[in-house]
Scaffold this active site. Structure first.
Site, PDB file in Angstrom:
ATOM      1  N   ARG A   1     -15.829  12.160   8.080  1.00 34.72           N
ATOM      2  CA  ARG A   1     -14.590  12.886   8.401  1.00 34.72           C
ATOM      3  C   ARG A   1     -14.343  13.995   7.388  1.00 34.72           C
ATOM      4  O   ARG A   1     -13.897  15.079   7.735  1.00 34.72           O
ATOM      5  CB  ARG A   1     -13.405  11.913   8.404  1.00 34.72           C
ATOM      6  CG  ARG A   1     -13.334  11.031   9.646  1.00 34.72           C
ATOM      7  CD  ARG A   1     -12.350   9.903   9.465  1.00 34.72           C
ATOM      8  NE  ARG A   1     -11.005  10.380   9.213  1.00 34.72           N
ATOM      9  CZ  ARG A   1     -10.036   9.688   8.616  1.00 34.72           C
ATOM     10  NH1 ARG A   1     -10.279   8.452   8.207  1.00 34.72           N
ATOM     11  NH2 ARG A   1      -8.852  10.201   8.429  1.00 34.72           N
TER      12      ARG A   1
ATOM     13  N   ASP B   1     -15.690   1.885   7.481  1.00 35.50           N
ATOM     14  CA  ASP B   1     -14.688   2.887   7.119  1.00 35.50           C
ATOM     15  C   ASP B   1     -15.247   3.841   6.066  1.00 35.50           C
ATOM     16  O   ASP B   1     -15.036   5.051   6.149  1.00 35.50           O
ATOM     17  CB  ASP B   1     -13.421   2.214   6.593  1.00 35.50           C
ATOM     18  CG  ASP B   1     -12.466   3.241   6.004  1.00 35.50           C
ATOM     19  OD1 ASP B   1     -11.991   4.078   6.794  1.00 35.50           O
ATOM     20  OD2 ASP B   1     -12.228   3.232   4.791  1.00 35.50           O
TER      21      ASP B   1
ATOM     22  N   LYS C   1      -9.059  -1.669   5.546  1.00 36.59           N
ATOM     23  CA  LYS C   1      -9.262  -2.236   4.210  1.00 36.59           C
ATOM     24  C   LYS C   1      -8.198  -3.291   3.910  1.00 36.59           C
ATOM     25  O   LYS C   1      -8.475  -4.315   3.286  1.00 36.59           O
ATOM     26  CB  LYS C   1      -9.247  -1.120   3.169  1.00 36.59           C
ATOM     27  CG  LYS C   1     -10.507  -0.246   3.248  1.00 36.59           C
ATOM     28  CD  LYS C   1     -10.447   0.976   2.359  1.00 36.59           C
ATOM     29  CE  LYS C   1      -9.545   2.040   2.936  1.00 36.59           C
ATOM     30  NZ  LYS C   1      -9.691   3.363   2.325  1.00 36.59           N
TER      31      LYS C   1
ATOM     32  N   SER D   1      -8.198   3.673   9.028  1.00 42.27           N
ATOM     33  CA  SER D   1      -8.951   3.647   7.772  1.00 42.27           C
ATOM     34  C   SER D   1      -8.212   2.815   6.723  1.00 42.27           C
ATOM     35  O   SER D   1      -8.785   1.912   6.106  1.00 42.27           O
ATOM     36  CB  SER D   1      -9.146   5.082   7.279  1.00 42.27           C
ATOM     37  OG  SER D   1      -9.690   5.092   5.974  1.00 42.27           O
TER      38      SER D   1
ATOM     39  N   HIS E   1       0.845  -1.188   0.000  1.00 46.42           N
ATOM     40  CA  HIS E   1       0.000   0.000   0.000  1.00 46.42           C
ATOM     41  C   HIS E   1       0.875   1.230   0.000  1.00 46.42           C
ATOM     42  O   HIS E   1       1.848   1.310   0.745  1.00 46.42           O
ATOM     43  CB  HIS E   1      -0.897   0.031   1.237  1.00 46.42           C
ATOM     44  CG  HIS E   1      -1.698   1.294   1.337  1.00 46.42           C
ATOM     45  ND1 HIS E   1      -2.874   1.480   0.638  1.00 46.42           N
ATOM     46  CD2 HIS E   1      -1.475   2.456   2.002  1.00 46.42           C
ATOM     47  CE1 HIS E   1      -3.340   2.693   0.891  1.00 46.42           C
ATOM     48  NE2 HIS E   1      -2.513   3.300   1.720  1.00 46.42           N
TER      49      HIS E   1
END
Lengths: 440, 440
Positions: free
Chosen positions: A168, A161, A187, A183, A82
């Site tokens: 948010r 999320d 995932k 968050s 990621h």
């Protein structure tokens, strides 16, 4: 339990229990708690922080709010990566086929770009015919069959999320490390990887602008993964200047293919080799791939031998895309106008501000402001020098690819401010600042 | 302007401008901003605080959100008082007629009790027939005609505060000094008084439990009033033990009448003389009533001469109440069961915890948990000693007035924990800790 008591506890700086977090998140996701109570809690979390245990519970509960992939029946060990997002970051397009070519199954869900940050899904869209909207069954089946699959995140993953992120966004509670970390990781946990390499960008073109913040975010995410029993490594990488040369969706696909063909810009190639190397290291689980120099050698062979490119070809074909783009980049979306910006003066490049380059690409149409905006896949820029390079006045510095002369003007405004010169030599920027390993 | 930018500014600890506060509050009150954005802003204000100028703007904007009384055409100078709420605080019932008897018009809107704190409106309800729901026209007309009027707050006063308070209640954003101060003062400013005496209680039976917090709240409210051009004095008064002897609505009316007849408990009488004295001092505006000893003398004459009681009689009659209660307290609601609690041992009283006495009265039915709960006007307690008094074992300590034996038991549980004894002499508690004067 009462929502107001949980909010008050966090407001007063106390740690919430697993039961309290679970009660609040589950009720909120179901629609049994109003947005205003969640908004108050989010602001209290932003200003009061969360402890490691709380962050882990919050993440696990969000991950458990929807479908949770389990690939263990089809893949012995799933690796994922990621990136926290940056300008010119097309790393996934290289490292996924590269590790797959090493026999490590790579099954990944990616996102779209927002603001100046690009997203892998948009780059995939540049490949004609490629289908990135897969069902979970299709995803699993391709992972098993080919050992490589890359698609968009399904809406069934971590819906809590999704709901919290939307809130948010409108309550000024985005920039909270615990909320960002949970968050992202909710995932990642739901996507079922055993090992995850996190690429946390730091610099003017990244969400984290200081090394301190980037390290804190990386540590937090690594801790969450470790607490959830995943193998974790995070790198802190530079995003003061763009990664590689190309910024813009089709342009980045071409650059990724160049690296898979054994060429490409040196900085981007090195970045990919390091990230892919860490993914192999996780997948080796201390048995194989322990020496980073040996891993690098192994990876370079896979690039130069064409196996990595073959893996990308296999992936594109399996997802319905036109594999001819790998041999003929002109089959990718092309911009009508190509403009060159030359160096204003001779000197050492002291800055190529990634944020301004990103803004220029955004103005050209390569990025979107809102999730629903459409983008132009053909446009973008190529930045031909790096910080520390010496350029002569009049040398081609930046190539601009655009379809609309008005957009060209707006982009040039940002590009002119992006590049700074120095009369004395300037140190090149490092690719990486730090590596953080997970431990429970 | 965007709500999210205003929230972010406060989140980051910056001061909001008048324009930003006005835009947010006006849009929120109109329903053009959602509750979740207001909730996030409230939590940010609670945790980040507000500067004097911000608090003044917030208060003024809330005060301006509805009808704003202007009594200047009918009264040369209007004085008001406000108590932050406590146990046994029936001060308004004495000081209003007392200052009116001195020729200073007293026109006041009061509130209802909540939790262990009593409210003047509930005490008025104990007087048969008395109408405390006046229109603004009736309020003005009685203020002009009699120089005394006391009623409930009309819903047209500071509706922005009403809406924000309801949201604070469910988002754990009540205990913020700037939000408390602006909420109280918005209603006071809208009610049109020229001079305001604030009675801020401190102790176990008050909202503020430390002298530091009470001083900070008092200073904040005095500053708001001064910035709005009002004459302000705040006293910090003790609420560790109940004020006076009686706690409970009808019982407190009787005690207030006793003081107006020249008697009553010494501590409560002194408290009233001081608060009324400060109201006169404000009304004198430096021309009359400058010496507190002279003022006290003047007030005592009005009590002992019966003029103050006459003023209350005039007020009750004008608002449709039965004035015979002033001569015959048995016409007020009466409890069926009267129980006496005696001293467990001989010794000096070291504590009569106001919170526990308040809880006992609440359990008897004198108080309400929610605004919509109904209460029993007849019930309550009388506490016959003060901290520092010497009692002998078996002496009658507390008289309990109740209608339901089950409630009696629950109240006794709290009362047993309320009183502490000491073998060595104990200093009496002061009535007042501090006085704070307004200055711009």
């Amino acid at each position: 339990m009462r929502a107001v008591d949980i909010i008050a506890k966090k407001r007063d700086g106390q740690a919430l229990s697993q039961a309290e977090i679970q009660w609040f998140i589950e009720n909120y996701t179901r629609g049994d708690l109003p947005d205003y109570q969640a908004a108050a809690l989010l602001m209290a979390i932003l200003l009061r922080g969360m402890e490691r245990e709380e962050i882990f519970h919050l993440t696990s509960i969000m991950a458990a709010s929807g479908e949770q992939l389990d690939l263990s029946d089809i893949i012995p060990y799933a690796v994922d990566k990621h990136s926290s997002g940056g300008v010119g970051d097309k790393t996934t397009l290289v490292v996924l086929p590269l590790v797959a070519a090493c026999g490590v199954p790579a099954a990944k869900m990616s996102g779209r770009g927002l603001g100046i940050s690009g997203g892998t899904l948009d780059k995939l869209d540049a490949i004609p015919g490629l289908n990135s909207k897969l069902t979970i069954d299709e995803f699993r089946s391709l992972a098993q069959k080919n050992g490589i699959v890359l698609c968009g995140q399904t809406g069934d993953l971590a819906p809590a999320d999704g709901k919290l992120y939307a809130l948010r966004d409108v309550t000024a509670t985005v920039p909270s490390l615990p909320l960002i970390a949970s968050s992202i990781m909710s995932k990642k946990l739901a996507a079922g990887a055993n090992g995850i390499v996190l690429d946390v960008k730091v610099g003017v073109g990244a969400f984290m602008t200081t090394l301190e913040d980037a390290r804190a975010l990386a540590q937090m995410m690594v801790d969450i993964g470790a607490d959830a029993g995943r193998d974790m490594i995070a790198v802190i990488s530079d995003m003061n200047q763009p990664l590689g040369v190309a910024i813009g969706n089709a342009l980045e696909v071409v650059e990724a293919v160049e690296v898979l063909q054994g060429g490409g810009p040196a900085d981007f190639r090195e970045h990919c080799l390091h990230v892919a190397g860490l993914m192999l290291r996780l997948a080796g689980r201390g048995q194989r791939w322990t020496d980073m120099a040996e891993i690098r050698e192994f990876l370079v062979q896979r690039l130069e031998g064409g196996q990595a490119l073959d893996k990308l070809r296999q992936m594109i074909a399996a997802q319905g895309g036109d594999t001819r783009v790998l041999d003929n980049p002109l089959l990718l979306p092309q911009a009508r106008i190509i403009e060159t910006m030359v160096a204003e003066r001779s000197g050492y490049i002291s800055q190529i501000a990634a944020d301004k380059i990103g803004m220029a690409a955004f103005e050209l149409g390569a990025g979107r402001e809102k999730k629903t905006d459409s983008i132009d896949l053909a446009v973008g820029v190529k930045v031909h020098f790096k910080v520390g390079d010496y350029v002569k006045e009049g040398a081609p510095l930046i190539t601009i690819f655009v379809n609309d002369p008005e957009r060209l003007k707006r982009a040039q405004f940002h590009l002119q401010q992006a590049v700074w010169y120095s009369d004395t030599p300037v140190e090149p920027l490092p690719l990486f600042y730090d590596t953080i390993y997970g431990s429970k």
